[in-house]
Scaffold this motif. Sequence first.
Motif, PDB file in Angstrom:
ATOM      1  N   ALA A   1     -13.843  -8.602  24.105  1.00 32.07           N
ATOM      2  CA  ALA A   1     -14.229  -7.468  24.951  1.00 32.07           C
ATOM      3  C   ALA A   1     -13.154  -6.384  24.924  1.00 32.07           C
ATOM      4  O   ALA A   1     -13.452  -5.197  24.747  1.00 32.07           O
ATOM      5  CB  ALA A   1     -14.474  -7.935  26.388  1.00 32.07           C
ATOM      6  N   ILE A   2     -11.912  -6.787  25.080  1.00 28.73           N
ATOM      7  CA  ILE A   2     -10.797  -5.835  25.068  1.00 28.73           C
ATOM      8  C   ILE A   2     -10.701  -5.149  23.711  1.00 28.73           C
ATOM      9  O   ILE A   2     -10.574  -3.920  23.631  1.00 28.73           O
ATOM     10  CB  ILE A   2      -9.476  -6.552  25.430  1.00 28.73           C
ATOM     11  CG1 ILE A   2      -9.512  -6.987  26.910  1.00 28.73           C
ATOM     12  CG2 ILE A   2      -8.272  -5.666  25.141  1.00 28.73           C
ATOM     13  CD1 ILE A   2      -8.431  -7.996  27.276  1.00 28.73           C
ATOM     14  N   LYS A   3     -10.772  -5.932  22.650  1.00 31.96           N
ATOM     15  CA  LYS A   3     -10.692  -5.363  21.305  1.00 31.96           C
ATOM     16  C   LYS A   3     -11.824  -4.366  21.074  1.00 31.96           C
ATOM     17  O   LYS A   3     -11.605  -3.279  20.540  1.00 31.96           O
ATOM     18  CB  LYS A   3     -10.750  -6.477  20.260  1.00 31.96           C
ATOM     19  CG  LYS A   3     -10.629  -5.986  18.835  1.00 31.96           C
ATOM     20  CD  LYS A   3     -10.619  -7.136  17.842  1.00 31.96           C
ATOM     21  CE  LYS A   3     -10.481  -6.584  16.437  1.00 31.96           C
ATOM     22  NZ  LYS A   3     -10.399  -7.624  15.424  1.00 31.96           N
ATOM     23  N   TYR A   4     -13.023  -4.692  21.496  1.00 31.38           N
ATOM     24  CA  TYR A   4     -14.161  -3.799  21.295  1.00 31.38           C
ATOM     25  C   TYR A   4     -13.969  -2.481  22.059  1.00 31.38           C
ATOM     26  O   TYR A   4     -14.203  -1.406  21.512  1.00 31.38           O
ATOM     27  CB  TYR A   4     -15.470  -4.475  21.740  1.00 31.38           C
ATOM     28  CG  TYR A   4     -16.678  -3.645  21.399  1.00 31.38           C
ATOM     29  CD1 TYR A   4     -17.292  -3.779  20.164  1.00 31.38           C
ATOM     30  CD2 TYR A   4     -17.188  -2.702  22.287  1.00 31.38           C
ATOM     31  CE1 TYR A   4     -18.385  -3.003  19.815  1.00 31.38           C
ATOM     32  CE2 TYR A   4     -18.278  -1.926  21.954  1.00 31.38           C
ATOM     33  CZ  TYR A   4     -18.877  -2.074  20.720  1.00 31.38           C
ATOM     34  OH  TYR A   4     -19.949  -1.297  20.386  1.00 31.38           O
ATOM     35  N   ILE A   5     -13.531  -2.583  23.296  1.00 33.43           N
ATOM     36  CA  ILE A   5     -13.337  -1.367  24.096  1.00 33.43           C
ATOM     37  C   ILE A   5     -12.263  -0.479  23.483  1.00 33.43           C
ATOM     38  O   ILE A   5     -12.447   0.737  23.378  1.00 33.43           O
ATOM     39  CB  ILE A   5     -13.013  -1.713  25.562  1.00 33.43           C
ATOM     40  CG1 ILE A   5     -14.275  -2.266  26.243  1.00 33.43           C
ATOM     41  CG2 ILE A   5     -12.490  -0.489  26.309  1.00 33.43           C
ATOM     42  CD1 ILE A   5     -14.051  -2.787  27.641  1.00 33.43           C
ATOM     43  N   PHE A   6     -11.164  -1.061  23.058  1.00 37.72           N
ATOM     44  CA  PHE A   6     -10.081  -0.261  22.488  1.00 37.72           C
ATOM     45  C   PHE A   6     -10.407   0.256  21.081  1.00 37.72           C
ATOM     46  O   PHE A   6     -10.120   1.402  20.755  1.00 37.72           O
ATOM     47  CB  PHE A   6      -8.781  -1.052  22.457  1.00 37.72           C
ATOM     48  CG  PHE A   6      -8.124  -1.223  23.809  1.00 37.72           C
ATOM     49  CD1 PHE A   6      -8.356  -0.351  24.855  1.00 37.72           C
ATOM     50  CD2 PHE A   6      -7.251  -2.273  24.025  1.00 37.72           C
ATOM     51  CE1 PHE A   6      -7.745  -0.510  26.084  1.00 37.72           C
ATOM     52  CE2 PHE A   6      -6.621  -2.441  25.254  1.00 37.72           C
ATOM     53  CZ  PHE A   6      -6.870  -1.562  26.289  1.00 37.72           C
ATOM     54  N   GLU A   7     -11.014  -0.564  20.243  1.00 41.62           N
ATOM     55  CA  GLU A   7     -11.216  -0.181  18.847  1.00 41.62           C
ATOM     56  C   GLU A   7     -12.555   0.491  18.567  1.00 41.62           C
ATOM     57  O   GLU A   7     -12.615   1.423  17.774  1.00 41.62           O
ATOM     58  CB  GLU A   7     -11.041  -1.408  17.950  1.00 41.62           C
ATOM     59  CG  GLU A   7      -9.620  -1.925  17.959  1.00 41.62           C
ATOM     60  CD  GLU A   7      -9.409  -3.132  17.065  1.00 41.62           C
ATOM     61  OE1 GLU A   7     -10.331  -3.507  16.296  1.00 41.62           O
ATOM     62  OE2 GLU A   7      -8.313  -3.716  17.133  1.00 41.62           O
ATOM     63  N   GLU A   8     -13.621   0.028  19.176  1.00 43.44           N
ATOM     64  CA  GLU A   8     -14.948   0.572  18.891  1.00 43.44           C
ATOM     65  C   GLU A   8     -15.347   1.697  19.851  1.00 43.44           C
ATOM     66  O   GLU A   8     -15.987   2.656  19.450  1.00 43.44           O
ATOM     67  CB  GLU A   8     -16.009  -0.533  18.914  1.00 43.44           C
ATOM     68  CG  GLU A   8     -15.760  -1.653  17.930  1.00 43.44           C
ATOM     69  CD  GLU A   8     -15.751  -1.206  16.485  1.00 43.44           C
ATOM     70  OE1 GLU A   8     -16.540  -0.300  16.133  1.00 43.44           O
ATOM     71  OE2 GLU A   8     -14.938  -1.747  15.699  1.00 43.44           O
ATOM     72  N   MET A   9     -14.970   1.555  21.101  1.00 43.89           N
ATOM     73  CA  MET A   9     -15.309   2.580  22.095  1.00 43.89           C
ATOM     74  C   MET A   9     -14.217   3.640  22.187  1.00 43.89           C
ATOM     75  O   MET A   9     -14.383   4.642  22.862  1.00 43.89           O
ATOM     76  CB  MET A   9     -15.562   1.929  23.463  1.00 43.89           C
ATOM     77  CG  MET A   9     -16.774   1.008  23.473  1.00 43.89           C
ATOM     78  SD  MET A   9     -16.939  -0.010  24.978  1.00 43.89           S
ATOM     79  CE  MET A   9     -17.336   1.222  26.203  1.00 43.89           C
ATOM     80  N   ASN A  10     -13.073   3.380  21.536  1.00 38.53           N
ATOM     81  CA  ASN A  10     -11.924   4.294  21.524  1.00 38.53           C
ATOM     82  C   ASN A  10     -11.430   4.656  22.918  1.00 38.53           C
ATOM     83  O   ASN A  10     -11.015   5.785  23.163  1.00 38.53           O
ATOM     84  CB  ASN A  10     -12.254   5.564  20.721  1.00 38.53           C
ATOM     85  CG  ASN A  10     -12.491   5.245  19.275  1.00 38.53           C
ATOM     86  OD1 ASN A  10     -11.721   4.509  18.664  1.00 38.53           O
ATOM     87  ND2 ASN A  10     -13.571   5.765  18.721  1.00 38.53           N
ATOM     88  N   GLU A  11     -11.482   3.688  23.813  1.00 38.55           N
ATOM     89  CA  GLU A  11     -10.955   3.889  25.161  1.00 38.55           C
ATOM     90  C   GLU A  11      -9.492   3.479  25.192  1.00 38.55           C
ATOM     91  O   GLU A  11      -9.030   2.709  24.337  1.00 38.55           O
ATOM     92  CB  GLU A  11     -11.769   3.077  26.179  1.00 38.55           C
ATOM     93  CG  GLU A  11     -13.234   3.444  26.234  1.00 38.55           C
ATOM     94  CD  GLU A  11     -13.507   4.808  26.858  1.00 38.55           C
ATOM     95  OE1 GLU A  11     -12.573   5.453  27.377  1.00 38.55           O
ATOM     96  OE2 GLU A  11     -14.673   5.241  26.824  1.00 38.55           O
TER      97      GLU A  11
END
Length: 139
Positions: free
Chosen positions: A86-96
């Motif tokens: 979840a953390i990886k997706y938010i930082f890498e895919e959602m660019n948050e």
Amino acid sequence: LSNKELYNILKLRSEVFVVEQTCPFLDPDGKDFKALHIFLEEEGEVLAYARLFQKGIVYNEASIGRVVVNPDYRTSGYGKLLMERAIKYIFEEMNEIEIKIQAQSYLYNFYSSFGFIPISEEYPEDDIPHIDMLLKKEA
């Protein structure tokens, strides 16, 4: 989500958040329509689940909520795996760059292990102690 996936996710959320925690509340809160749902399943059984939000939907920051692990698999490491993804997706895919969570206080050490820091005092939410926590992406 398929009908079956949605049903199994809502069933697990109700089993844990409403029945196990003896907390009568309306789990389907309307935010599911705006969430990205991530889950681990095996042979149709949901083992772990969370919903992710872009910033501005729940908080000013991106957020992770309704984190739950099937009681039969709580020592399996699935909660850790789910949070890492979840953390990886938010930082890498959602660019948050920030993730805010509303954590049940007894899970403070679990969320701290990912780098989340407290940003509020403890407070009751549905008669369960909670604390707000924040994780900032490393530069």
